[in-house]
Design an enzyme around this catalytic site. Structure first.
Site, mmCIF file in Angstrom:
data_model
loop_
_atom_site.group_PDB
_atom_site.id
_atom_site.type_symbol
_atom_site.label_atom_id
_atom_site.label_comp_id
_atom_site.label_asym_id
_atom_site.label_seq_id
_atom_site.Cartn_x
_atom_site.Cartn_y
_atom_site.Cartn_z
ATOM 1 N N ARG A 12 -1.160 -8.942 12.970
ATOM 2 C CA ARG A 12 -1.674 -7.864 12.106
ATOM 3 C C ARG A 12 -2.569 -8.396 11.005
ATOM 4 N NH1 ARG A 12 3.164 -5.205 11.312
ATOM 5 N NH2 ARG A 12 3.533 -3.764 12.994
ATOM 6 N N ARG A 29 10.955 -7.552 4.653
ATOM 7 C CA ARG A 29 11.033 -6.108 4.867
ATOM 8 C C ARG A 29 11.533 -5.798 6.274
ATOM 9 N NH1 ARG A 29 5.713 -2.360 4.597
ATOM 10 N NH2 ARG A 29 5.448 -3.148 6.714
ATOM 11 N N LYS A 86 0.820 -1.219 0.000
ATOM 12 C CA LYS A 86 0.000 0.000 0.000
ATOM 13 C C LYS A 86 0.849 1.262 0.000
ATOM 14 C CE LYS A 86 -2.436 -0.640 3.732
ATOM 15 N NZ LYS A 86 -1.993 -1.967 4.201
ATOM 16 N N ARG A 104 12.545 -2.849 11.166
ATOM 17 C CA ARG A 104 11.371 -2.263 11.812
ATOM 18 C C ARG A 104 11.027 -3.051 13.065
ATOM 19 N NH1 ARG A 104 7.247 -0.188 7.207
ATOM 20 N NH2 ARG A 104 5.770 -0.708 8.831
ATOM 21 N N ARG A 120 -9.860 1.999 9.081
ATOM 22 C CA ARG A 120 -9.538 0.595 9.305
ATOM 23 C C ARG A 120 -10.613 -0.101 10.122
ATOM 24 N NH1 ARG A 120 -3.540 1.018 9.163
ATOM 25 N NH2 ARG A 120 -2.577 -0.993 9.479
HETATM 26 P P1 AMP Z 1 0.535 0.528 9.092
HETATM 27 O O1 AMP Z 1 1.873 1.089 8.795
HETATM 28 O O2 AMP Z 1 -0.568 1.197 8.304
HETATM 29 O O3 AMP Z 1 0.472 -0.963 8.976
HETATM 30 O O4 AMP Z 1 0.209 0.872 10.633
HETATM 31 C C1 AMP Z 1 1.045 0.421 11.661
HETATM 32 C C2 AMP Z 1 0.299 0.385 12.976
HETATM 33 O O5 AMP Z 1 -0.196 1.701 13.294
HETATM 34 C C3 AMP Z 1 -0.934 -0.501 12.986
HETATM 35 O O6 AMP Z 1 -0.634 -1.852 13.247
HETATM 36 C C4 AMP Z 1 -1.732 0.128 14.117
HETATM 37 O O7 AMP Z 1 -1.196 -0.207 15.374
HETATM 38 C C5 AMP Z 1 -1.472 1.616 13.896
HETATM 39 N N1 AMP Z 1 -2.469 2.200 12.978
HETATM 40 C C6 AMP Z 1 -2.251 2.736 11.754
HETATM 41 N N2 AMP Z 1 -3.385 3.176 11.191
HETATM 42 C C7 AMP Z 1 -4.373 2.915 12.078
HETATM 43 C C8 AMP Z 1 -5.780 3.120 12.092
HETATM 44 N N3 AMP Z 1 -6.417 3.668 11.027
HETATM 45 N N4 AMP Z 1 -6.470 2.732 13.186
HETATM 46 C C9 AMP Z 1 -5.855 2.189 14.247
HETATM 47 N N5 AMP Z 1 -4.542 1.941 14.303
HETATM 48 C C10 AMP Z 1 -3.786 2.301 13.228
#
Ligand code: AMP
Length: 196
Positions: free
Chosen positions: A146, A129, A15, A135, A90
């Site tokens: 996740r 990754r 994404k 990370r 989300r």
């Molecule tokens: P991502 O990089 O989009 O996978 O986000 C990493 C982490 O940030 C996720 O696993 C959540 O803990 C938090 N996070 C990101 N976006 C959201 C969202 N829209 N709602 C809740 N938690 C989020």
């Protein structure tokens, strides 16, 4: 022209990479809530302190915190004529919040791009990754959690947008350019003149 877009898909579907490409095509900001949370964690802000443990466990940050953050970000001038949201909404509650925000402004979403891919292939991608980028939030356990949280909480939001006829599915497996071309074609077919 304006474009109000969402990109959605399971963790590891690419994404972020594709969001950057689409955003530059449309001259709109790519807004990643995950990136904003990671920045806050790195800077040790109060928001970052609240988000860190949840992120490390692969859980979601509470809706009220996330919604407020998006409200502030969308109020910035670069998002006036459009945006691409990556990682938001989300949850169904976030979908409803975003509906309210857009309605206040008299705006509407144009397209929701759903990246589709096999889960095992994505877990492999994420493990690679994590090694390359170091990370800390990407351990195998977190990665699997996740994927599970995504299936439970985020897959249902796609159904909401499908009912509204907004979703286009794009196969996420393949090279960055290949997937980017598929997205461009899908957006063009929706009347958005992408030129990736
Ligand atoms: P991502 O990089 O989009 O996978 O986000 C990493 C982490 O940030 C996720 O696993 C959540 O803990 C938090 N996070 C990101 N976006 C959201 C969202 N829209 N709602 C809740 N938690 C989020």
């Amino acid at each position: 022209m304006s474009a109000r877009l969402i990109i959605v898909g399971p963790p590891g579907a690419g994404k972020g990479t594709q969001a950057g490409r689409i955003a530059s095509t449309f001259s709109i900001p790519a807004i990643s809530t995950g990136d904003i949370f990671r920045k806050n964690v790195a800077e040790g802000t109060p928001l970052g302190q609240r988000a860190k443990a949840l992120m490390d466990a692969g859980e979601y940050v509470p809706d009220d915190l996330t919604n407020e953050l998006v409200r502030d970000r969308l109020a910035e001038s670069d998002a006036e004529h459009g945006f691409l949201l990556d990682g938001y909404p989300r949850t169904v509650a976030q979908v409803e919040y975003l509906d309210g925000l857009l309605a206040e402004q008299g705006d509407a979403l144009d397209v929701v791009v759903q990246l589709v891919a096999d889960q095992d292939a994505l877990v492999d991608r994420l493990l690679q990754r994590a090694q390359e980028q170091g990370r800390a939030d990407d351990t195998e356990e977190t990665i699997r959690r996740r994927q599970q949280v995504y299936q439970e909480q985020t897959a249902p939001i796609v159904a909401v947008y499908q009912e509204r006829g907004l979703v286009v599915d794009v196969d996420a497996l393949g090279g960055v350019d290949e997937v980017g071309d598929r997205i461009a074609d899908a957006l063009t077919a929706r009347g958005l003149p992408a030129a990736v």
